[in-house]
Write a protein that holds these residues in place. Sequence first.
Motif, PDB file in Angstrom:
ATOM      1  N   SER A  93      -5.935  19.003 -10.721  1.00 45.48           N
ATOM      2  CA  SER A  93      -6.326  19.802  -9.751  1.00 45.48           C
ATOM      3  C   SER A  93      -5.748  21.051  -8.999  1.00 45.48           C
ATOM      4  N   ILE A  94      -4.162  20.631  -8.577  1.00 42.07           N
ATOM      5  CA  ILE A  94      -3.417  21.227  -8.018  1.00 42.07           C
ATOM      6  C   ILE A  94      -3.022  22.277  -8.965  1.00 42.07           C
ATOM      7  N   LEU A  95      -2.856  22.075 -10.084  1.00 50.25           N
ATOM      8  CA  LEU A  95      -2.335  23.180 -11.172  1.00 50.25           C
ATOM      9  C   LEU A  95      -3.531  24.151 -11.104  1.00 50.25           C
ATOM     10  N   LEU A  96      -4.581  23.805 -11.480  1.00 50.19           N
ATOM     11  CA  LEU A  96      -5.875  24.703 -11.548  1.00 50.19           C
ATOM     12  C   LEU A  96      -5.809  25.573 -10.355  1.00 50.19           C
ATOM     13  N   ASN A  97      -5.868  25.107  -9.241  1.00 49.28           N
ATOM     14  CA  ASN A  97      -5.845  25.617  -8.147  1.00 49.28           C
ATOM     15  C   ASN A  97      -4.725  26.778  -7.676  1.00 49.28           C
ATOM     16  N   GLU A  98      -3.630  26.410  -8.106  1.00 49.20           N
ATOM     17  CA  GLU A  98      -2.335  27.148  -7.647  1.00 49.20           C
ATOM     18  C   GLU A  98      -1.809  27.888  -8.729  1.00 49.20           C
ATOM     19  N   VAL A  99      -2.007  27.491  -9.952  1.00 53.56           N
ATOM     20  CA  VAL A  99      -1.503  28.082 -11.129  1.00 53.56           C
ATOM     21  C   VAL A  99      -2.622  29.210 -12.092  1.00 53.56           C
ATOM     22  N   GLY A 100      -3.756  28.552 -11.808  1.00 50.13           N
ATOM     23  CA  GLY A 100      -4.938  28.802 -12.371  1.00 50.13           C
ATOM     24  C   GLY A 100      -4.834  28.535 -13.832  1.00 50.13           C
ATOM     25  N   LEU A 101      -4.309  27.439 -14.171  1.00 45.47           N
ATOM     26  CA  LEU A 101      -4.025  27.170 -15.812  1.00 45.47           C
ATOM     27  C   LEU A 101      -3.802  25.805 -15.779  1.00 45.47           C
ATOM     28  N   ALA A 102      -4.568  24.809 -16.415  1.00 45.95           N
ATOM     29  CA  ALA A 102      -3.899  23.471 -16.626  1.00 45.95           C
ATOM     30  C   ALA A 102      -4.491  23.011 -17.998  1.00 45.95           C
ATOM     31  N   PHE A 103      -3.724  22.075 -18.748  1.00 49.42           N
ATOM     32  CA  PHE A 103      -4.173  21.411 -19.974  1.00 49.42           C
ATOM     33  C   PHE A 103      -4.822  20.229 -19.572  1.00 49.42           C
ATOM     34  N   LEU A 104      -5.901  20.069 -20.146  1.00 46.16           N
ATOM     35  CA  LEU A 104      -6.719  18.838 -19.986  1.00 46.16           C
ATOM     36  C   LEU A 104      -6.830  18.138 -21.248  1.00 46.16           C
ATOM     37  N   PHE A 105      -5.920  16.860 -21.610  1.00 47.35           N
ATOM     38  CA  PHE A 105      -5.834  16.116 -22.828  1.00 47.35           C
ATOM     39  C   PHE A 105      -7.035  15.361 -23.275  1.00 47.35           C
ATOM     40  N   ALA A 106      -7.714  15.779 -24.121  1.00 43.03           N
ATOM     41  CA  ALA A 106      -9.015  15.189 -24.156  1.00 43.03           C
ATOM     42  C   ALA A 106      -9.005  13.615 -24.114  1.00 43.03           C
ATOM     43  N   PRO A 107      -7.928  12.985 -24.800  1.00 45.07           N
ATOM     44  CA  PRO A 107      -8.226  11.502 -24.853  1.00 45.07           C
ATOM     45  C   PRO A 107      -7.847  10.954 -23.179  1.00 45.07           C
ATOM     46  N   HIS A 108      -7.030  11.721 -22.682  1.00 46.65           N
ATOM     47  CA  HIS A 108      -6.728  11.308 -21.127  1.00 46.65           C
ATOM     48  C   HIS A 108      -7.992  11.425 -20.311  1.00 46.65           C
ATOM     49  N   MET A 109      -8.823  12.839 -20.673  1.00 46.59           N
ATOM     50  CA  MET A 109     -10.086  12.953 -19.845  1.00 46.59           C
ATOM     51  C   MET A 109     -11.334  11.892 -20.382  1.00 46.59           C
ATOM     52  N   HIS A 110     -11.237  11.699 -21.551  1.00 48.01           N
ATOM     53  CA  HIS A 110     -12.241  10.905 -22.152  1.00 48.01           C
ATOM     54  C   HIS A 110     -11.927   9.443 -22.657  1.00 48.01           C
ATOM     55  N   PRO A 111     -11.430   8.741 -21.779  1.00 47.61           N
ATOM     56  CA  PRO A 111     -10.820   7.248 -22.246  1.00 47.61           C
ATOM     57  C   PRO A 111     -11.784   6.485 -23.179  1.00 47.61           C
ATOM     58  N   LYS A 112     -13.106   6.570 -22.946  1.00 50.14           N
ATOM     59  CA  LYS A 112     -14.032   6.030 -23.840  1.00 50.14           C
ATOM     60  C   LYS A 112     -14.014   6.609 -25.416  1.00 50.14           C
ATOM     61  N   MET A 113     -13.219   7.932 -25.565  1.00 49.48           N
ATOM     62  CA  MET A 113     -13.338   8.434 -26.875  1.00 49.48           C
ATOM     63  C   MET A 113     -12.251   7.570 -27.790  1.00 49.48           C
ATOM     64  N   SER A 114     -11.532   6.473 -27.010  1.00 49.37           N
ATOM     65  CA  SER A 114     -10.554   5.767 -27.722  1.00 49.37           C
ATOM     66  C   SER A 114     -11.382   4.946 -28.974  1.00 49.37           C
ATOM     67  N   TYR A 115     -12.626   4.640 -28.869  1.00 47.54           N
ATOM     68  CA  TYR A 115     -13.382   3.916 -29.578  1.00 47.54           C
ATOM     69  C   TYR A 115     -13.616   4.589 -30.884  1.00 47.54           C
ATOM     70  N   VAL A 116     -13.556   5.926 -30.972  1.00 41.87           N
ATOM     71  CA  VAL A 116     -13.849   6.693 -32.056  1.00 41.87           C
ATOM     72  C   VAL A 116     -12.553   7.337 -32.744  1.00 41.87           C
ATOM     73  N   MET A 117     -11.283   7.244 -32.230  1.00 38.10           N
ATOM     74  CA  MET A 117     -10.257   8.081 -32.439  1.00 38.10           C
ATOM     75  C   MET A 117      -9.694   7.582 -33.766  1.00 38.10           C
ATOM     76  N   SER A 118      -9.502   6.266 -34.025  1.00 37.07           N
ATOM     77  CA  SER A 118      -9.055   5.790 -35.663  1.00 37.07           C
ATOM     78  C   SER A 118     -10.044   6.366 -36.516  1.00 37.07           C
ATOM     79  N   VAL A 119     -11.200   6.201 -36.453  1.00 37.35           N
ATOM     80  CA  VAL A 119     -12.110   6.706 -37.383  1.00 37.35           C
ATOM     81  C   VAL A 119     -12.153   8.175 -37.608  1.00 37.35           C
ATOM     82  N   ARG A 120     -11.961   8.872 -36.633  1.00 34.46           N
ATOM     83  CA  ARG A 120     -11.645  10.516 -36.663  1.00 34.46           C
ATOM     84  C   ARG A 120     -10.375  10.591 -37.616  1.00 34.46           C
ATOM     85  N   LYS A 121      -9.431  10.090 -37.479  1.00 35.16           N
ATOM     86  CA  LYS A 121      -8.097   9.959 -37.956  1.00 35.16           C
ATOM     87  C   LYS A 121      -8.298   9.813 -39.475  1.00 35.16           C
TER      88      LYS A 121
END
Length: 337
Positions: free
Chosen positions: A138-166
């Motif tokens: 949130s600080i980066l978005l507000n102060e820099v105007g740019l932040a990277f949102l790493f999907a597995p970190h943002m969506h912990p429930k996606m861990s249930y499908v990651m091995s299948v996707r790979k």
Amino acid sequence: MKQLFEKVFGREHLTRREAQQIAEKMFEGELTDSQIAAFLTALKCKGETAEEMAGIAETIQKKAITISCEKENIMDNCGTGGDQSGSFNISTTAAFVLAAGGVTVAKHGNRSISSKSGSADIFECLGLDLTLSPEKLSILLNEVGLAFLFAPHMHPKMSYVMSVRKELGTPTILNLIGPLTNPVSLGSQLMGTYRRDLVKETAKTLGELGRKRAVVVNGAGGMDEASLAGTTHFALLEKGQITMHELCPEEVGFARLPIEAIRGGNAEQNTEILLSILRNQTSPYLDTVLLNAGLGFFSNGKVKSIQEGIILARECISCGAAFDKLQQLIQAQREVA
């Protein structure tokens, strides 16, 4: 649940509610890897629909980590991936240009799934932390105007499908909806898709998910980016209405170039390409980013035309502002860390 699976296996489309029901089980770990693989493969074989995309995307968003931002009209420029073009990381590079032009960018992305290098791999090569807390993002978005949102970190429930996707190693509906699931409340979006048949429906889905303005593109050769190789087809969502358009490189001052001219490589090679662009080194890579960043400014409503967007993108790179935005983000991450 068995009836819903049989429906998909029978090549019947799911309703939005039915897609949500399966997604709820999937992202709570109540389906086996075999069931998930069978479901994703069956959807791909029959053809995914907007109703199915919306239902699964809403479920993922509901389970995501919340990121707050005080800025207005935040945007993302994430694509689906899966176009098999072998191109460098276009939208990742364009994100720095958009942020340099005054647009707040919540760049949502992942590691490579069906390509050599995903956006997360590039940000990691740049020395950026993929696992910052929601408060620090949130600080980066507000102060820099740019932040990277790493999907597995943002969506912990996606861990249930990651091995299948790979293991599947092929684009599925989860690629199609990845850009729809940004945890930040977005006002606008530039989204690329490798599925031309879903360009209009994807724009419709973005509107249903709250975007005020958006552009969904499919480039020549099926790229999930605007392409200099030929005609780019795109849908514009504006004031609740969707209009379909085509864009040729010559219309906005670029020569046509084959897709081979923008081939990328692994994360290290693509990071070098990114840096060369931000340093304003003339190349097909630079022209491709100018086109896509121009479309990004247009998608955000920062400019009134794509041509104006390209002019602004060129200014942001040539004056060093885009490269400075990268340095600013690196410095800000060190400080919040």
